[in-house]
Write an enzyme that holds these catalytic residues in place. Structure first.
Site, PDB file in Angstrom:
ATOM      1  CD1 TRP A 128      -4.659  -1.594   7.204  1.00 41.43           C
ATOM      2  CD2 TRP A 128      -5.146  -3.765   6.936  1.00 41.43           C
ATOM      3  NE1 TRP A 128      -5.397  -1.987   8.286  1.00 41.43           N
ATOM      4  CE2 TRP A 128      -5.713  -3.315   8.153  1.00 41.43           C
ATOM      5  CE3 TRP A 128      -5.323  -5.098   6.561  1.00 41.43           C
ATOM      6  CZ2 TRP A 128      -6.452  -4.149   8.996  1.00 41.43           C
ATOM      7  CZ3 TRP A 128      -6.043  -5.923   7.410  1.00 41.43           C
ATOM      8  CH2 TRP A 128      -6.599  -5.457   8.599  1.00 41.43           C
ATOM      9  CD  GLU A 148      -0.035  -0.194   2.480  1.00 41.24           C
ATOM     10  OE1 GLU A 148       0.718  -0.809   3.241  1.00 41.24           O
ATOM     11  OE2 GLU A 148      -1.013  -0.719   1.935  1.00 41.24           O
ATOM     12  CG  ASP A 173      -1.224   4.706   4.717  1.00 34.57           C
ATOM     13  OD1 ASP A 173      -0.468   5.010   5.653  1.00 34.57           O
ATOM     14  OD2 ASP A 173      -2.196   3.943   4.853  1.00 34.57           O
ATOM     15  CD  GLN A 183       3.164  -1.415   8.078  1.00 35.30           C
ATOM     16  OE1 GLN A 183       4.098  -2.135   7.761  1.00 35.30           O
ATOM     17  NE2 GLN A 183       1.936  -1.882   8.220  1.00 35.30           N
ATOM     18  CE  LYS A 200       0.307   0.193  11.111  1.00 38.28           C
ATOM     19  NZ  LYS A 200      -0.301  -0.679  12.102  1.00 38.28           N
ATOM     20  NE  ARG A 211       3.226  -6.626   8.696  1.00 39.32           N
ATOM     21  CZ  ARG A 211       2.058  -6.004   8.749  1.00 39.32           C
ATOM     22  NH1 ARG A 211       1.746  -5.125   7.843  1.00 39.32           N
ATOM     23  NH2 ARG A 211       1.176  -6.271   9.684  1.00 39.32           N
TER      24      ARG A 211
HETATM   25  C1  LIG Z   1      -0.202   1.231   5.824  1.00 41.28           C
HETATM   26  C2  LIG Z   1      -1.250   1.347   6.891  1.00 41.28           C
HETATM   27  N1  LIG Z   1      -2.069   2.388   6.885  1.00 41.28           N
HETATM   28  C3  LIG Z   1      -3.025   2.552   7.823  1.00 41.28           C
HETATM   29  C4  LIG Z   1      -3.199   1.611   8.816  1.00 41.28           C
HETATM   30  C5  LIG Z   1      -4.270   1.793   9.824  1.00 41.28           C
HETATM   31  O1  LIG Z   1      -3.731   2.280  10.989  1.00 41.28           O
HETATM   32  P1  LIG Z   1      -4.511   2.132  12.366  1.00 41.28           P
HETATM   33  O2  LIG Z   1      -4.604   0.676  12.631  1.00 41.28           O
HETATM   34  O3  LIG Z   1      -3.642   2.878  13.328  1.00 41.28           O
HETATM   35  O4  LIG Z   1      -5.843   2.763  12.204  1.00 41.28           O
HETATM   36  C6  LIG Z   1      -2.359   0.511   8.872  1.00 41.28           C
HETATM   37  C7  LIG Z   1      -2.534  -0.470   9.951  1.00 41.28           C
HETATM   38  O5  LIG Z   1      -2.014  -1.548   9.985  1.00 41.28           O
HETATM   39  C8  LIG Z   1      -1.365   0.364   7.875  1.00 41.28           C
HETATM   40  O6  LIG Z   1      -0.539  -0.684   7.875  1.00 41.28           O
END
Ligand SMILES: Cc1ncc(COP(=O)(O)O)c(C=O)c1O
Length: 435
Positions: A134, A206, A239, A242, A268, A402
């Site tokens: 995601w 991620e 990415d 989190q 975040k 989660r």
């Molecule tokens: C790993 C990851 N990257 C990017 C995003 C996207 O971030 P945003 O919702 O701030 O655009 C999320 C959102 O949940 C995420 O979990």
């Protein structure tokens, strides 16, 4: 008034998916939110995984107040002093050669910028992403996301290809059980090469695949991925929306796995609840992107208020030793969850790192058939009992809670949350067993 506003929410807001609650929410403090009935709810999702320092931390509040008096927003071409300061601070938090940051607002945006840099610098456009990923909902970010709804919005960015995720509990290529031997990566890369039109740009991943069900890749996975990128002239993008800034017990997941990507996006957990994200890269890549005319000019790029909050968040993590706390509290939470696992056959797997944990629900441990109904019923019951938890449920994957409370969570709050979960599981299993 309460009913009036609930009606306004029903009539005047676009429904955007995710959980929907009957009540409205009024305050967020520490590890709790309260609703319009005055009910206190334990927040085991840290808002939307952002409030690692706890909701409404005094340092964050002070930074917002100070910024409100000095500068909230400026012309995007002006670099506020506080943005320069955050750039330097962030350079100290990320592994070298990462050093230079672009400050934007959301995780989606930081990934858009990362992908633009990778494309501009490599001259390619093809991007491989992990199954279950995601990365956001904007154009390119949504195209490289496989844990979100992709249907109904027309074509995404061309050249995107999924690599099966290294899920040892539920192997996507039905090869391993309990230990990932990385066949998924080998096969995925081979398929990518077959698919490629000869213009590879990046792999985005991620370090812990969160929305896809808290999947922790096996040791050595990212070394191999990085080598595969180098062989193909692709950039590796982590990415760390989190995983950065303490939740795993480290400054970044890159530091933890010992692999430095070409580009890192953070979001975040940097803003502590205000919209702040960054795309971070090396001098060499920044130089190349600049030479080629890189631009990412938005209304809120380099805004001073979120930058001031970002500094307060990083200070707080250090001052309150929240990385060590994530390890300690994460260990305690895992131990309490493992206690539940011994009593409930439905808890098939517990995984994760630090205070980013996943609990997968199954109908039985042998077949591992996902128990989506139990997930839905228990999550709703937890909420009624005062615990907010996020369940990741998709037909192609399992049902996984989660669990990611703020790093400031106390043992008592963990005990309280686990007791609610215990009771909710018990009652939900009883309810589902009734004819
Ligand atoms: C790993 C990851 N990257 C990017 C995003 C996207 O971030 P945003 O919702 O701030 O655009 C999320 C959102 O949940 C995420 O979990």
């Amino acid at each position: 008034m309460t009913e009036d506003l609930r009606q306004a929410a029903r009539e005047c807001l676009i429904r955007y998916g995710g959980d929907s609650f009957d009540t409205l929410f009024v305050t967020a403090k520490g590890a709790h939110v309260t609703d319009d009935e005055g009910r206190e709810i334990l927040d085991f999702t840290s808002g939307q995984m952002c409030a690692t320092v706890g909701h409404g931390h005094p340092a964050v509040v002070a930074a917002i107040e100070k910024s409100a008096r000095t500068a909230i927003h400026m012309f995007s071409g002006m670099i506020p002093d506080v943005v320069a300061e955050l750039g330097r601070r962030l350079a100290d938090w990320v592994p070298r050669p990462l050093k230079r940051s672009l400050f934007v607002n959301t995780g989606s945006e930081s990934n858009e910028a990362a992908l633009r840099i990778a494309k501009l610098c490599t001259g390619g456009y093809e991007v491989a992403a992990m199954g279950g990923s995601w990365h956001g909902v904007t154009g390119a970010a949504s195209t490289v996301s496989y844990a979100s709804d992709r249907r109904g919005y027309g074509p995404g960015m061309p050249g995107v290809f999924p690599i099966p995720e290294p899920n040892a509990y539920r192997c996507p290529i039905e090869h391993c059980r309990d230990g990932c031997d990385m066949t998924c990566l080998r096969v995925g890369l081979r398929q990518f090469d077959m698919h490629s039109a000869g213009a590879p740009a990046a792999v985005i991943a991620e370090p812990v695949i969160s929305a896809g069900g808290i999947i922790v890749p096996p040791e050595g996975y990212f070394e191999r991925l990085k080598a595969a990128c180098a062989e193909r002239g692709m950039m590796l993008i982590f990415d760390e929306a989190q995983t950065a800034f303490g939740r795993l017990g480290h400054r970044t997941a890159a530091e933890q796995v010992g692999v430095t990507p070409d580009i890192m996006s953070v979001s975040k957990t940097l803003g502590g609840g205000v919209p702040l994200a960054a795309t971070v890269t090396s001098d060499a890549i920044e130089e190349k992107a600049h030479e080629r005319g890189f631009s990412y000019y938005t209304s809120h790029v380099s805004d001073p208020l979120p930058a001031a909050v970002g500094l307060a968040v990083l200070d707080t993590i250090e001052r309150e030793s929240l990385m060590a706390r994530a390890v300690e509290m994460g260990g305690y939470l895992r131990h309490r969850l493992e206690g539940l696992q011994q009593r409930y056959e439905a808890i098939g797997d517990i995984r994760g790192r630090g205070l980013l944990l996943g609990v997968e629900l199954v109908k039985d441990r042998e077949s591992r058939e996902p128990h989506h109904t139990l997930g839905a019923v228990t999550t709703a019951r937890c909420f009624e009992l005062g615990l907010s938890m996020n369940i990741r449920r998709r037909p192609e994957r399992g049902s996984v809670w989660r669990i990611a409370p703020p790093l400031t969570v106390t043992r008592e709050e963990i005990d309280q949350g686990v007791e609610i979960l215990d009771r909710a599981l018990n009652e939900s299993l009883d309810e589902l067993a009734r004819p």
